[in-house]
Scaffold this motif. Sequence first.
Motif, PDB file in Angstrom:
ATOM      1  N   ARG A  38       0.869  -1.192   0.000  1.00  0.00           N
ATOM      2  CA  ARG A  38       0.000   0.000   0.000  1.00  0.00           C
ATOM      3  C   ARG A  38       0.895   1.228   0.000  1.00  0.00           C
ATOM      4  NH1 ARG A  38      -3.168  -3.089   3.980  1.00  0.00           N
ATOM      5  NH2 ARG A  38      -4.965  -3.826   2.828  1.00  0.00           N
ATOM      6  N   GLY A  39       0.714   2.099  -0.975  1.00  0.00           N
ATOM      7  CA  GLY A  39       1.472   3.340  -1.022  1.00  0.00           C
ATOM      8  C   GLY A  39       2.889   3.171  -1.544  1.00  0.00           C
ATOM      9  N   VAL A  40       3.603   4.264  -1.502  1.00  0.00           N
ATOM     10  CA  VAL A  40       4.973   4.326  -2.003  1.00  0.00           C
ATOM     11  C   VAL A  40       5.770   5.177  -1.018  1.00  0.00           C
ATOM     12  CG1 VAL A  40       6.433   5.147  -3.895  1.00  0.00           C
ATOM     13  CG2 VAL A  40       4.192   4.203  -4.395  1.00  0.00           C
ATOM     14  N   TYR A  41       6.975   4.744  -0.681  1.00  0.00           N
ATOM     15  CA  TYR A  41       7.837   5.519   0.198  1.00  0.00           C
ATOM     16  C   TYR A  41       8.739   6.385  -0.679  1.00  0.00           C
ATOM     17  CZ  TYR A  41      11.149   6.642   3.898  1.00  0.00           C
ATOM     18  OH  TYR A  41      11.949   7.311   4.793  1.00  0.00           O
ATOM     19  N   ALA A  42       8.522   7.686  -0.674  1.00  0.00           N
ATOM     20  CA  ALA A  42       9.181   8.597  -1.606  1.00  0.00           C
ATOM     21  C   ALA A  42      10.698   8.605  -1.500  1.00  0.00           C
ATOM     22  CB  ALA A  42       8.651  10.019  -1.398  1.00  0.00           C
ATOM     23  N   ASN A  43      11.238   8.415  -0.325  1.00  0.00           N
ATOM     24  CA  ASN A  43      12.687   8.508  -0.165  1.00  0.00           C
ATOM     25  C   ASN A  43      13.440   7.260  -0.609  1.00  0.00           C
ATOM     26  OD1 ASN A  43      12.606  11.103   0.816  1.00  0.00           O
ATOM     27  ND2 ASN A  43      12.325  10.430   2.912  1.00  0.00           N
ATOM     28  N   GLN A  44      12.755   6.205  -0.965  1.00  0.00           N
ATOM     29  CA  GLN A  44      13.429   4.982  -1.370  1.00  0.00           C
ATOM     30  C   GLN A  44      13.014   4.516  -2.762  1.00  0.00           C
ATOM     31  OE1 GLN A  44      15.904   3.252   0.126  1.00  0.00           O
ATOM     32  NE2 GLN A  44      16.008   4.910   1.587  1.00  0.00           N
ATOM     33  N   LEU A  45      12.636   5.429  -3.612  1.00  0.00           N
ATOM     34  CA  LEU A  45      12.270   5.046  -4.971  1.00  0.00           C
ATOM     35  C   LEU A  45      13.525   4.705  -5.756  1.00  0.00           C
ATOM     36  CD1 LEU A  45       9.604   7.747  -5.900  1.00  0.00           C
ATOM     37  CD2 LEU A  45       9.216   5.374  -5.283  1.00  0.00           C
ATOM     38  N   GLY A  46      13.614   3.492  -6.245  1.00  0.00           N
ATOM     39  CA  GLY A  46      14.748   3.121  -7.077  1.00  0.00           C
ATOM     40  C   GLY A  46      14.617   3.733  -8.453  1.00  0.00           C
ATOM     41  N   GLU A  47      13.412   3.966  -8.838  1.00  0.00           N
ATOM     42  CA  GLU A  47      13.075   4.562 -10.131  1.00  0.00           C
ATOM     43  C   GLU A  47      12.285   5.817  -9.799  1.00  0.00           C
ATOM     44  OE1 GLU A  47       9.440   3.512 -13.168  1.00  0.00           O
ATOM     45  OE2 GLU A  47      10.497   1.874 -12.230  1.00  0.00           O
ATOM     46  N   THR A  48      12.481   6.872 -10.544  1.00  0.00           N
ATOM     47  CA  THR A  48      11.782   8.108 -10.194  1.00  0.00           C
ATOM     48  C   THR A  48      10.888   8.593 -11.329  1.00  0.00           C
ATOM     49  OG1 THR A  48      13.714   9.385 -10.857  1.00  0.00           O
ATOM     50  CG2 THR A  48      13.482   8.894  -8.522  1.00  0.00           C
ATOM     51  N   SER A  49      10.066   7.717 -11.845  1.00  0.00           N
ATOM     52  CA  SER A  49       9.126   8.125 -12.877  1.00  0.00           C
ATOM     53  C   SER A  49       8.085   9.059 -12.250  1.00  0.00           C
ATOM     54  CB  SER A  49       8.430   6.907 -13.480  1.00  0.00           C
ATOM     55  OG  SER A  49       7.554   6.321 -12.538  1.00  0.00           O
ATOM     56  N   GLU A  50       7.497   9.887 -13.077  1.00  0.00           N
ATOM     57  CA  GLU A  50       6.480  10.814 -12.575  1.00  0.00           C
ATOM     58  C   GLU A  50       5.317  10.052 -11.943  1.00  0.00           C
ATOM     59  OE1 GLU A  50       3.782  14.650 -13.868  1.00  0.00           O
ATOM     60  OE2 GLU A  50       5.308  13.925 -15.233  1.00  0.00           O
ATOM     61  N   GLU A  51       4.969   8.917 -12.513  1.00  0.00           N
ATOM     62  CA  GLU A  51       3.869   8.112 -11.978  1.00  0.00           C
ATOM     63  C   GLU A  51       4.150   7.685 -10.528  1.00  0.00           C
ATOM     64  OE1 GLU A  51       1.692   3.813 -12.764  1.00  0.00           O
ATOM     65  OE2 GLU A  51       3.138   4.558 -14.220  1.00  0.00           O
ATOM     66  N   LEU A  52       5.356   7.219 -10.260  1.00  0.00           N
ATOM     67  CA  LEU A  52       5.700   6.805  -8.897  1.00  0.00           C
ATOM     68  C   LEU A  52       5.773   7.982  -7.943  1.00  0.00           C
ATOM     69  CD1 LEU A  52       8.371   4.012  -9.368  1.00  0.00           C
ATOM     70  CD2 LEU A  52       6.087   3.789  -8.428  1.00  0.00           C
ATOM     71  N   VAL A  53       6.314   9.099  -8.407  1.00  0.00           N
ATOM     72  CA  VAL A  53       6.390  10.296  -7.552  1.00  0.00           C
ATOM     73  C   VAL A  53       4.982  10.763  -7.202  1.00  0.00           C
ATOM     74  CG1 VAL A  53       7.150  12.694  -7.432  1.00  0.00           C
ATOM     75  CG2 VAL A  53       8.651  10.977  -8.431  1.00  0.00           C
ATOM     76  N   ARG A  54       4.092  10.787  -8.176  1.00  0.00           N
ATOM     77  CA  ARG A  54       2.695  11.178  -7.901  1.00  0.00           C
ATOM     78  C   ARG A  54       2.042  10.211  -6.922  1.00  0.00           C
ATOM     79  NH1 ARG A  54      -0.102  14.831 -11.007  1.00  0.00           N
ATOM     80  NH2 ARG A  54       1.116  15.860 -12.615  1.00  0.00           N
ATOM     81  N   ALA A  55       2.313   8.925  -7.078  1.00  0.00           N
ATOM     82  CA  ALA A  55       1.755   7.933  -6.160  1.00  0.00           C
ATOM     83  C   ALA A  55       2.287   8.140  -4.745  1.00  0.00           C
ATOM     84  CB  ALA A  55       2.081   6.524  -6.644  1.00  0.00           C
ATOM     85  N   ALA A  56       3.556   8.495  -4.623  1.00  0.00           N
ATOM     86  CA  ALA A  56       4.159   8.688  -3.304  1.00  0.00           C
ATOM     87  C   ALA A  56       3.523   9.861  -2.564  1.00  0.00           C
ATOM     88  CB  ALA A  56       5.660   8.913  -3.446  1.00  0.00           C
ATOM     89  N   TYR A  57       3.252  10.935  -3.264  1.00  0.00           N
ATOM     90  CA  TYR A  57       2.689  12.130  -2.623  1.00  0.00           C
ATOM     91  C   TYR A  57       1.159  12.141  -2.631  1.00  0.00           C
ATOM     92  CZ  TYR A  57       7.438  13.824  -2.522  1.00  0.00           C
ATOM     93  OH  TYR A  57       8.778  13.947  -2.282  1.00  0.00           O
ATOM     94  N   GLY A  58       0.561  11.265  -3.388  1.00  0.00           N
ATOM     95  CA  GLY A  58      -0.889  11.122  -3.382  1.00  0.00           C
ATOM     96  C   GLY A  58      -1.625  12.414  -3.654  1.00  0.00           C
ATOM     97  N   PRO A  59      -2.700  12.667  -2.894  1.00  0.00           N
ATOM     98  CA  PRO A  59      -3.508  13.862  -3.133  1.00  0.00           C
ATOM     99  C   PRO A  59      -2.767  15.168  -2.827  1.00  0.00           C
ATOM    100  CG  PRO A  59      -4.276  12.706  -1.178  1.00  0.00           C
ATOM    101  CD  PRO A  59      -3.233  11.845  -1.817  1.00  0.00           C
ATOM    102  N   ASN A  60      -1.622  15.089  -2.173  1.00  0.00           N
ATOM    103  CA  ASN A  60      -0.843  16.293  -1.866  1.00  0.00           C
ATOM    104  C   ASN A  60      -0.007  16.777  -3.043  1.00  0.00           C
ATOM    105  OD1 ASN A  60      -1.653  16.489   0.863  1.00  0.00           O
ATOM    106  ND2 ASN A  60      -0.225  14.868   1.385  1.00  0.00           N
ATOM    107  N   TYR A  61       0.116  15.954  -4.078  1.00  0.00           N
ATOM    108  CA  TYR A  61       1.001  16.300  -5.198  1.00  0.00           C
ATOM    109  C   TYR A  61       0.624  17.645  -5.822  1.00  0.00           C
ATOM    110  CZ  TYR A  61       3.874  15.979  -9.355  1.00  0.00           C
ATOM    111  OH  TYR A  61       4.804  16.242 -10.324  1.00  0.00           O
ATOM    112  N   ALA A  62      -0.639  17.869  -6.094  1.00  0.00           N
ATOM    113  CA  ALA A  62      -1.065  19.121  -6.746  1.00  0.00           C
ATOM    114  C   ALA A  62      -0.713  20.334  -5.885  1.00  0.00           C
ATOM    115  CB  ALA A  62      -2.559  19.086  -7.038  1.00  0.00           C
ATOM    116  N   ARG A  63      -0.927  20.233  -4.580  1.00  0.00           N
ATOM    117  CA  ARG A  63      -0.608  21.338  -3.672  1.00  0.00           C
ATOM    118  C   ARG A  63       0.903  21.572  -3.631  1.00  0.00           C
ATOM    119  NH1 ARG A  63       0.817  21.447   1.639  1.00  0.00           N
ATOM    120  NH2 ARG A  63       0.438  19.221   1.836  1.00  0.00           N
TER     121      ARG A  63
END
Length: 77
Positions: free
Chosen positions: A29-54
């Motif tokens: 469940r979820g994504v831990y932003a500080n340990q992404l081995g890959e930094t695609s925009e999709e994963l970054v958006r998933a890590a920050y969830g609804p806070n990404y837009a803000r």
Amino acid sequence: MGRWSDAAAKAGAVQWVQTLRDKLKPMARGVYANQLGETSEELVRAAYGPNYARLAEIKKKYDPKNVLRLNQNIKPA
């Protein structure tokens, strides 16, 4: 994490990690932003969830030229 000591072992180690990842994915469940081995925009958006837009709006105000862009980058809105 998969490790190998010689080039011939790389394919087997990578396959093992990918197989394990695929088997564990349904339980994750979820994504831990500080340990992404890959930094695609999709994963970054998933890590920050609804806070990404803000966060993108904040980035637009304080870092419009995207100077702070390494690792888990939030692109300015």
